[in-house]
Design an enzyme around this catalytic site. Sequence first.
Site, PDB file in Angstrom:
ATOM      1  N   LYS A   1       0.462  24.483  -9.570  1.00  0.00           N
ATOM      2  CA  LYS A   1      -0.640  23.661  -9.060  1.00  0.00           C
ATOM      3  C   LYS A   1      -1.919  24.472  -9.159  1.00  0.00           C
ATOM      4  CE  LYS A   1      -1.174  19.593  -6.813  1.00  0.00           C
ATOM      5  NZ  LYS A   1      -0.356  18.392  -6.702  1.00  0.00           N
TER       6      LYS A   1
HETATM    7  N1  LIG Z   1      -2.624  11.511  -8.503  1.00  0.00           N
HETATM    8  C1  LIG Z   1      -1.322  11.703  -8.615  1.00  0.00           C
HETATM    9  O1  LIG Z   1      -0.706  11.371  -9.639  1.00  0.00           O
HETATM   10  C2  LIG Z   1      -0.545  12.282  -7.481  1.00  0.00           C
HETATM   11  C3  LIG Z   1      -1.101  12.546  -6.251  1.00  0.00           C
HETATM   12  N2  LIG Z   1      -0.315  12.971  -5.219  1.00  0.00           N
HETATM   13  C4  LIG Z   1      -0.860  13.224  -3.902  1.00  0.00           C
HETATM   14  O2  LIG Z   1      -1.360  12.016  -3.340  1.00  0.00           O
HETATM   15  C5  LIG Z   1      -2.459  12.311  -2.459  1.00  0.00           C
HETATM   16  C6  LIG Z   1      -3.660  11.522  -2.898  1.00  0.00           C
HETATM   17  O3  LIG Z   1      -3.976  11.861  -4.237  1.00  0.00           O
HETATM   18  P1  LIG Z   1      -4.831  10.906  -5.194  1.00  0.00           P
HETATM   19  O4  LIG Z   1      -4.638   9.495  -4.792  1.00  0.00           O
HETATM   20  O5  LIG Z   1      -4.553  11.329  -6.565  1.00  0.00           O
HETATM   21  O6  LIG Z   1      -6.307  11.369  -4.825  1.00  0.00           O
HETATM   22  P2  LIG Z   1      -7.666  10.547  -4.968  1.00  0.00           P
HETATM   23  O7  LIG Z   1      -8.727  11.555  -5.036  1.00  0.00           O
HETATM   24  O8  LIG Z   1      -7.559   9.528  -6.036  1.00  0.00           O
HETATM   25  O9  LIG Z   1      -7.733   9.756  -3.562  1.00  0.00           O
HETATM   26  C7  LIG Z   1      -7.722  10.415  -2.332  1.00  0.00           C
HETATM   27  C8  LIG Z   1      -7.888   9.379  -1.237  1.00  0.00           C
HETATM   28  O10 LIG Z   1      -7.717  10.028   0.027  1.00  0.00           O
HETATM   29  C9  LIG Z   1      -8.815   9.668   0.870  1.00  0.00           C
HETATM   30  N3  LIG Z   1      -9.077  10.714   1.844  1.00  0.00           N
HETATM   31  C10 LIG Z   1      -9.564  11.968   1.625  1.00  0.00           C
HETATM   32  N4  LIG Z   1      -9.690  12.618   2.782  1.00  0.00           N
HETATM   33  C11 LIG Z   1      -9.274  11.781   3.755  1.00  0.00           C
HETATM   34  C12 LIG Z   1      -9.169  11.871   5.155  1.00  0.00           C
HETATM   35  N5  LIG Z   1      -9.525  12.988   5.798  1.00  0.00           N
HETATM   36  N6  LIG Z   1      -8.701  10.805   5.839  1.00  0.00           N
HETATM   37  C13 LIG Z   1      -8.344   9.674   5.214  1.00  0.00           C
HETATM   38  N7  LIG Z   1      -8.419   9.519   3.879  1.00  0.00           N
HETATM   39  C14 LIG Z   1      -8.887  10.561   3.157  1.00  0.00           C
HETATM   40  C15 LIG Z   1      -9.986   9.482  -0.089  1.00  0.00           C
HETATM   41  O11 LIG Z   1     -11.017   8.715   0.501  1.00  0.00           O
HETATM   42  C16 LIG Z   1      -9.282   8.750  -1.230  1.00  0.00           C
HETATM   43  O12 LIG Z   1      -9.171   7.381  -0.931  1.00  0.00           O
HETATM   44  C17 LIG Z   1      -2.614  13.837  -2.500  1.00  0.00           C
HETATM   45  O13 LIG Z   1      -1.832  14.399  -1.469  1.00  0.00           O
HETATM   46  C18 LIG Z   1      -2.022  14.190  -3.858  1.00  0.00           C
HETATM   47  O14 LIG Z   1      -1.599  15.536  -3.907  1.00  0.00           O
HETATM   48  C19 LIG Z   1       1.034  13.136  -5.376  1.00  0.00           C
HETATM   49  C20 LIG Z   1       1.637  12.910  -6.564  1.00  0.00           C
HETATM   50  C21 LIG Z   1       0.884  12.546  -7.746  1.00  0.00           C
HETATM   51  O1  LIG Z   2       1.573  14.670 -13.140  1.00  0.00           O
HETATM   52  C1  LIG Z   2       1.732  15.850 -12.879  1.00  0.00           C
HETATM   53  O2  LIG Z   2       1.989  16.700 -13.707  1.00  0.00           O
HETATM   54  C2  LIG Z   2       1.634  16.386 -11.460  1.00  0.00           C
HETATM   55  C3  LIG Z   2       1.121  15.434 -10.439  1.00  0.00           C
HETATM   56  C4  LIG Z   2       0.974  16.171  -9.140  1.00  0.00           C
HETATM   57  O3  LIG Z   2       0.127  17.039  -9.016  1.00  0.00           O
HETATM   58  C5  LIG Z   2       1.886  15.899  -8.041  1.00  0.00           C
HETATM   59  O4  LIG Z   2       2.926  15.270  -8.255  1.00  0.00           O
HETATM   60  O5  LIG Z   2       1.590  16.318  -6.916  1.00  0.00           O
END
Ligand SMILES: NC(=O)C1=CN([C@@H]2O[C@H](COP(=O)(O)OP(=O)(O)OC[C@H]3O[C@@H](n4cnc5c(N)ncnc54)[C@H](O)[C@@H]3O)[C@@H](O)[C@H]2O)C=CC1
Ligand SMILES: O=C(O)CCC(=O)C(=O)O
Length: 427
Positions: free
Chosen positions: A116
């Site tokens: 990461k």
């Molecule tokens: N993007 C991906 O493919 C993956 C993401 N994740 C995890 O999912 C989670 C979200 O990631 P994404 O959706 O990609 O990020 P993103 O940047 O697209 O969205 C993040 C969301 O969380 C909200 N947020 C941030 N701080 C906050 C707070 N203090 N309280 C409430 N809401 C808050 C933001 O407003 C936004 O809506 C993270 O933990 C990330 O590690 C896990 C697996 C894969």
């Molecule tokens: O798509 C990937 O390689 C990793 C996504 C990721 O950062 C996660 O699963 O938390």
Amino acid sequence: MTSHALPSYLNPDDLGPWGQYLQQVDRVTPHLGNLARWVETLKRPKRILTVDVPIERDDGTVAHFEGYRVQHNLSRGPGKGGVRFHQDVTLSEVMALSAWMSVKNAAVNVPYGGAKGGIRVDPSKLSKGELQRLTRRYTSEISMLIGPTKDIPAPDVNTNEQVMAWMMDSYAMIEGNLSTGVVTGKPISLGGSLGRREATGRGVFVVGQEAAQRRGVAIAGAKIAIQGFGNVGGIAATIFADAGAKIVAVQDHTGTVLREGGLDVAQLHAYVAEAGGVKGFPGADATLERDAFWDVESDILIPAALERQITADVAQRLRTKIILEGANGPTTPEADDILGDKDVLVVPDVLANAGGVTVSYFEWVQDFSSFFWTEDEINARLTRIMQNAFGAVWTVAQEKKVSLRTATFIVACTRILQAREVRGLYP
Ligand SMILES: NC(=O)C1=CN([C@@H]2O[C@H](COP(=O)(O)OP(=O)(O)OC[C@H]3O[C@@H](n4cnc5c(N)ncnc54)[C@H](O)[C@@H]3O)[C@@H](O)[C@H]2O)C=CC1
Ligand SMILES: O=C(O)CCC(=O)C(=O)O
């Protein structure tokens, strides 16, 4: 002679995400049999790189940001995991996120280790040009670690397809070749995969269906509360709503909106695209204070924002039946115990959000073969992998009478440590 003295950068009393991960490893250790002799491997990241990332601001000043790339474990394959741009990024957090990637990749049996990266920066305070310069400098600084067969970054919080395109291009400039396989989550026009943008939310939905069926909850009509309305939470909201569920509450970094009869998710997406957050959404019945989000009654709760949101205090208050962890690390070990006592079914991050990396794996395979699949093929394979992984974990949880988190760790850590053992340690 053995030495378990910790390297100076590892604090056994870490109270942040890394400490949370260590407690999870302690819970799985009694279930690892002879492989437990290798468990220390899981408690020490293989490689940690801290980098200074200087950029020239638009006003001519020079700003410095701290960045990281951590490769937690490479026993099963190259490192794989996203890159986060956030003002609260710490080394403890990136170490934990890299370790959860090792466990996740092994849980769904994709041939990767865990890694990461991140930069401590608030990207909303940068212009597009500054963001591009930051991304390119960071890529250059970590270029000795990454590569299509070494370590493959992808999007995470506040990074997206554009950031991946800049990373790929920066790496290609260094290597002098196209190198599409160095990152996943790229734009479709640059070797990205159909379905990757939706994959994590879709995976959350697939395991949600499995969990709901086992708990006797019908998805149609189910009340769902979601924290985080970005890539993961926003897409999960759409897919659950399309299946007839009612999205009764959504919280993001700007505020919390509520509608008993279910929010119109398409309208909410359109509003967020304009306004930058859910605050002020005119289609809501009410808005809530930040902390009151946890008191909303639901059938399914989806934390899809950041780590350590469901603390012991929150767990005591929650009125829900199933938690689907879209975010990484949203639940502390103390909260896990309370939720277990309350018979709330927690589908852990390392299983529930593995759909993203699964389709990243498909993207990587497609890039290597330069042969691209249809979205139907991708979604069918994703669904099969997520259902099989959930089924295997469910069986272990029943047999061993452990939580789904510990069961996922049993399946995954066994795979990681078997690979470690059979590879051996000698040159
Ligand atoms: N993007 C991906 O493919 C993956 C993401 N994740 C995890 O999912 C989670 C979200 O990631 P994404 O959706 O990609 O990020 P993103 O940047 O697209 O969205 C993040 C969301 O969380 C909200 N947020 C941030 N701080 C906050 C707070 N203090 N309280 C409430 N809401 C808050 C933001 O407003 C936004 O809506 C993270 O933990 C990330 O590690 C896990 C697996 C894969
Ligand atoms: O798509 C990937 O390689 C990793 C996504 C990721 O950062 C996660 O699963 O938390």
